[in-house]
Design a protein around this motif. Structure first.
Motif, mmCIF file in Angstrom:
data_model
loop_
_atom_site.group_PDB
_atom_site.id
_atom_site.type_symbol
_atom_site.label_atom_id
_atom_site.label_comp_id
_atom_site.label_asym_id
_atom_site.label_seq_id
_atom_site.Cartn_x
_atom_site.Cartn_y
_atom_site.Cartn_z
ATOM 1 N N ASN A 1 36.927 -4.446 43.689
ATOM 2 C CA ASN A 1 35.675 -5.429 42.441
ATOM 3 C C ASN A 1 37.121 -6.018 42.167
ATOM 4 N N GLU A 2 37.205 -7.164 41.663
ATOM 5 C CA GLU A 2 37.828 -7.825 41.073
ATOM 6 C C GLU A 2 37.486 -8.816 39.903
ATOM 7 N N THR A 3 38.248 -8.691 38.444
ATOM 8 C CA THR A 3 37.527 -9.496 37.384
ATOM 9 C C THR A 3 39.677 -10.897 37.367
ATOM 10 N N SER B 1 33.690 -11.622 37.173
ATOM 11 C CA SER B 1 33.734 -10.264 38.221
ATOM 12 C C SER B 1 32.911 -10.103 39.483
#
Lengths: 113, 112
Positions: free
Chosen positions: B54-56, B61
């Motif tokens: 997961n990326e933010t 996000s």
């Protein structure tokens, strides 16, 4: 840092004519790709240039061509224009590396009458 | 080439989270998922990308399922300026370089 610059912003041509569109990438970016966007077909990839070499090409007829100069600026040319060539033509630049984020220009809106 | 499937349109109330889903069931192990958005008559704008985790970032996000067959873009507090077409893209390696395959996108409308 200046963004991707495309000129002209708007263009009106008639069938049978040819047109050249210009794209100046972000400084330091060596990859330039071109896309055609129409309401019916969406965003379609035309071709990509990296260090003056075309390294990828979409499924468009030979009337669509491009080139890239040593300063990474790119031009695309469409010869013998058809009504169906009316579209927004978008140029995108990137570093050309594996994790390539694309940075798009505002596009050239071409109308063929 | 891996293709993506997105709902054609979604509405979201201003100030609420916007969750935009994307299906990419044929994705390969080395293909990244990218999200871009396009506000009317402008060029697409990069939002975020990811491979497995997961990326933010400051914009959004990105949640990628463990099997990588789908992902969700989350705009935590949608504003009227987030009204746009959102594209989920799988970037596929081809002939020593990469090709972006844009789908039809999701038209997000943020309502006041």
């Amino acid at each position: 840092k200046a963004g991707v610059t495309q000129t002209p912003r708007y263009l009106i041509k008639t069938r049978g004519q040819q047109v050249t569109l210009s794209c100046s990438p972000i400084s330091g970016h060596r990859s330039v790709s071109w896309y055609q966007q129409t309401p019916g077909q969406g965003l379609q990839f035309l071709f990509e240039y990296f260090s003056e070499t075309q390294r990828n090409k979409g499924n468009f007829p030979g009337r669509f061509s491009g080139r890239q100069f040593s300063n990474s600026r790119s031009e695309m040319n469409v010869s013998t224009l058809e009504l169906g060539d009316s579209a927004l033509y978008l140029c995108a630049s990137s570093l050309g590396t594996a994790e390539g984020k694309l940075f798009f220009g505002s596009g050239t809106q071409l109308s063929v009458l | 080439d891996a293709k993506t499937t997105q709902p054609p349109s979604m509405d979201c109330a201003e100030g609420r989270a916007a969750n935009l889903p994307c299906n990419h069931s044929t994705i390969s192990g080395n293909e990244y998922v990218y999200w871009y958005r396009q506000i009317h008559s402008q060029g697409p704008q990069y939002i975020i990308h990811g491979l497995k985790n997961n990326e933010t970032n400051e914009m959004a996000s990105l949640i990628i399922t463990e099997d990588r067959k789908s992902s969700t873009l989350i705009l935590p507090h949608a504003t009227l300026r987030d009204t746009a077409v959102y594209y989920c893209i799988v970037r596929a390696p081809t002939s020593g370089t990469y090709k972006y395959i844009f789908g039809t996108g999701t038209r997000l409308k943020v309502l006041a």
